[in-house]
Every structure is written in C-alpha cells, then in structure tokens.
Design an enzyme around this catalytic site. Sequence first.
Site, PDB file in Angstrom:
ATOM      1  N   CYS A 197     -51.250 -24.775  53.575  1.00 47.59           N
ATOM      2  CA  CYS A 197     -49.805 -24.583  53.425  1.00 47.59           C
ATOM      3  C   CYS A 197     -49.193 -25.910  53.853  1.00 47.59           C
ATOM      4  O   CYS A 197     -49.634 -26.497  54.856  1.00 47.59           O
ATOM      5  CB  CYS A 197     -49.347 -23.443  54.340  1.00 47.59           C
ATOM      6  SG  CYS A 197     -47.561 -23.359  54.601  1.00 47.59           S
ATOM      7  N   ASP A 253     -39.996 -27.279  48.132  1.00 49.31           N
ATOM      8  CA  ASP A 253     -40.777 -26.361  48.968  1.00 49.31           C
ATOM      9  C   ASP A 253     -39.832 -25.254  49.431  1.00 49.31           C
ATOM     10  O   ASP A 253     -38.612 -25.359  49.308  1.00 49.31           O
ATOM     11  CB  ASP A 253     -41.362 -27.109  50.178  1.00 49.31           C
ATOM     12  CG  ASP A 253     -42.179 -26.192  51.087  1.00 49.31           C
ATOM     13  OD1 ASP A 253     -43.002 -25.410  50.566  1.00 49.31           O
ATOM     14  OD2 ASP A 253     -41.989 -26.229  52.320  1.00 49.31           O
ATOM     15  N   SER A 254     -40.428 -24.219  50.015  1.00 51.43           N
ATOM     16  CA  SER A 254     -39.617 -23.138  50.585  1.00 51.43           C
ATOM     17  C   SER A 254     -38.791 -23.642  51.763  1.00 51.43           C
ATOM     18  O   SER A 254     -37.857 -22.976  52.191  1.00 51.43           O
ATOM     19  CB  SER A 254     -40.538 -22.020  51.080  1.00 51.43           C
ATOM     20  OG  SER A 254     -41.367 -22.523  52.113  1.00 51.43           O
ATOM     21  N   HIS A 275     -46.595 -26.675  55.282  1.00 55.09           N
ATOM     22  CA  HIS A 275     -45.999 -26.695  56.628  1.00 55.09           C
ATOM     23  C   HIS A 275     -47.047 -27.042  57.700  1.00 55.09           C
ATOM     24  O   HIS A 275     -46.715 -27.557  58.759  1.00 55.09           O
ATOM     25  CB  HIS A 275     -45.415 -25.320  56.987  1.00 55.09           C
ATOM     26  CG  HIS A 275     -44.074 -25.028  56.383  1.00 55.09           C
ATOM     27  ND1 HIS A 275     -43.912 -24.685  55.069  1.00 55.09           N
ATOM     28  CD2 HIS A 275     -42.827 -25.007  56.936  1.00 55.09           C
ATOM     29  CE1 HIS A 275     -42.627 -24.458  54.828  1.00 55.09           C
ATOM     30  NE2 HIS A 275     -41.940 -24.647  55.949  1.00 55.09           N
ATOM     31  N   GLU A 335     -39.955 -24.071  60.829  1.00 58.14           N
ATOM     32  CA  GLU A 335     -38.583 -24.231  60.299  1.00 58.14           C
ATOM     33  C   GLU A 335     -37.573 -24.342  61.441  1.00 58.14           C
ATOM     34  O   GLU A 335     -36.543 -24.991  61.308  1.00 58.14           O
ATOM     35  CB  GLU A 335     -38.206 -23.032  59.411  1.00 58.14           C
ATOM     36  CG  GLU A 335     -38.930 -22.980  58.078  1.00 58.14           C
ATOM     37  CD  GLU A 335     -38.429 -24.024  57.079  1.00 58.14           C
ATOM     38  OE1 GLU A 335     -37.215 -24.186  56.933  1.00 58.14           O
ATOM     39  OE2 GLU A 335     -39.283 -24.696  56.456  1.00 58.14           O
ATOM     40  N   CYS A 380     -45.640 -26.982  47.557  1.00 62.22           N
ATOM     41  CA  CYS A 380     -45.789 -25.678  48.209  1.00 62.22           C
ATOM     42  C   CYS A 380     -47.017 -25.006  47.592  1.00 62.22           C
ATOM     43  O   CYS A 380     -47.061 -24.789  46.377  1.00 62.22           O
ATOM     44  CB  CYS A 380     -44.526 -24.868  47.936  1.00 62.22           C
ATOM     45  SG  CYS A 380     -44.572 -23.169  48.499  1.00 62.22           S
TER      46      CYS A 380
HETATM   47  N1  DGL Z   1     -45.032 -24.533  52.511  1.00 65.88           N
HETATM   48  C1  DGL Z   1     -45.415 -23.454  51.708  1.00 65.88           C
HETATM   49  C2  DGL Z   1     -46.864 -23.483  51.267  1.00 65.88           C
HETATM   50  O1  DGL Z   1     -47.403 -24.551  51.134  1.00 65.88           O
HETATM   51  C3  DGL Z   1     -44.799 -22.115  51.853  1.00 65.88           C
HETATM   52  C4  DGL Z   1     -44.718 -21.514  53.188  1.00 65.88           C
HETATM   53  C5  DGL Z   1     -43.867 -20.290  53.174  1.00 65.88           C
HETATM   54  O2  DGL Z   1     -42.674 -20.420  52.846  1.00 65.88           O
HETATM   55  O3  DGL Z   1     -44.375 -19.205  53.470  1.00 65.88           O
HETATM   56  O4  DGL Z   1     -47.469 -22.481  51.024  1.00 65.88           O
END
Ligand code: DGL
Length: 268
Positions: free
Chosen positions: A181, A8-9, A183, A149, A71
Amino acid sequence: MALIGVFDSGVGGLSILDEALRQLPEHDYIYLADSINAPYGEKSSDWIASRSMELCQYLAAQGCDAIMVACNTATAEAIAHIRNQLSNIPIIGVEPGIKPAAMQSTNGIVGVLATEATLKSDKFTALLATLPNCQFIKQAGAGLVPLIEAGQANGEETLELLAEHLEPIQDAGADTIVLGCTHYPFLRKAIRKLLGDSINLIDTSDAVVRQLKRKLEAQGKHLDADTCGSIRFISSKDAEMLHQMAQELMQSDLDGHNIESQLVNSFK
Ligand code: DGL
C-alpha cells in the site's frame, strides 16, 4: 516537458511522487489526494472502481500527459477500466512487489502488508498464482491508513497496531515484507523499530517511476533538463494540510518547485 497526474486515496501516493521528483524533477505534477474518502481499502470494489475512474477523468481533463494510479487498491480494482476509457494516455499503476520479494527472500517466506481490498482482488490473486514456490503471509493493515493520514506514522497508537499486524508475519518467520500500500513506506521507521534492521522491506516506487519514464520517452515527452517543474497539490479535504504533509513525509526538497495547493469538492 510533460504534465503528470498522480492520485491516491490520500497522502500515500506521496511516496510515489517523492520518487518521481527524485528521478524526474523537471516535469510538472498534479498530486490529487482524495483524503475525504480515505481509506479506500475497506470500501466496495464498485465504489473504488467508479471513484478512481472519476478522478482519472478529472486529471485527463486537466491536460495530463500520463497518469499514475499511485494506489495499490485503485490499481487492483480499476486500472483495466481506466486504461480502456482513457486509451490515449499512459496509465501507470502500482502493485505489491511480490515478484522482487520472492527473488530477494532467502527463506522463501514473505509477508504482504496491504489493504483488505487489494488482498481480496482478482488481480492480486492472479499475481500470487504466478509464484507458487514462495510462501506469502497476507495481512490486511486495517486502521493504519487513517493514522498515517492524521500525521501519526510514528505515533504510539500506530506502533501498537502495527505490532499486532506484523505478529503473524513475524511468527511465520518471514525475512521479507512487501509494503503493498503506498501509505506504508511512511511506516518504514516504525517497522524497523519493531522488527529491526535485518528485515527486508520492499516497495515498488522506483520501478513504477522507471516505467513512467519509459512511457514518456516513447512519446517523446521526456527530455533531461536541469530545471524543476511545478507541483499542484489538490485535496478533496484540506489542501494546506496536504502541502504540509508532503513537506513532512517526503524526502524531496520542494523549495525549487513552483507549488500551488487547491481544495476541490467535485471532480465531475
Ligand atoms: N494508498 C492506497 C494503496 O496503495 C490506499 C489505502 C487506502 O485508502 O486504504 O492501497
């Protein structure tokens, strides 16, 4: 047992790893957080596609038997290319759960909270077009990922920003919200605080991990066992911080797993 790469990011994919550890604790995992580059959601499609490819190639080179693109943004922008280039290993992606949301909504009004890149992507637009009978209120969660984060998922600033983002969804009368997302499942508590317990929150981690299990079974790489595998946390920014956040954010008990954390600056 299999070695599974999850990327993931940043820390968002921990919501997928958490479910994977719940369903399939016996496997070994590499969790790769590209936190130095988070958020991805406000970057260009080309950048996201090429960085995602680079990270998947790195995971494949580590010997992963399967890779989870944990992600939504990377899945939307890059999964077809990744599958094309790494055709010998299963690549499992994650998409906003708009289908289960449309099925579960009683009034047919569904909010979709996702990154700007996911909402603008062709893949998501095509997915939406398959569900013409439901009204979707799309909302980009700008600014939320950096707060998560930074370990502020339940902080005051996050609550204020979240309240702004949820307003159009609330005003439209949505009874269901898609957490589009990885996150955002870490915002469940904050969303409940703002909108109460009756709002239905959808994330797809359970379905994504079931899909991983099916792929491993098809390859003969899944055997039920009572043991716990290892977890290697790799971060492009701060590996110790990643390990610490994993302990804070995930429900899974990491104690039984053999854990390593590692900072990697170049994935080439
Ligand atoms: N967790 C990621 C997603 O599911 C990316 C969030 C990001 O880095 O902007 O889209």
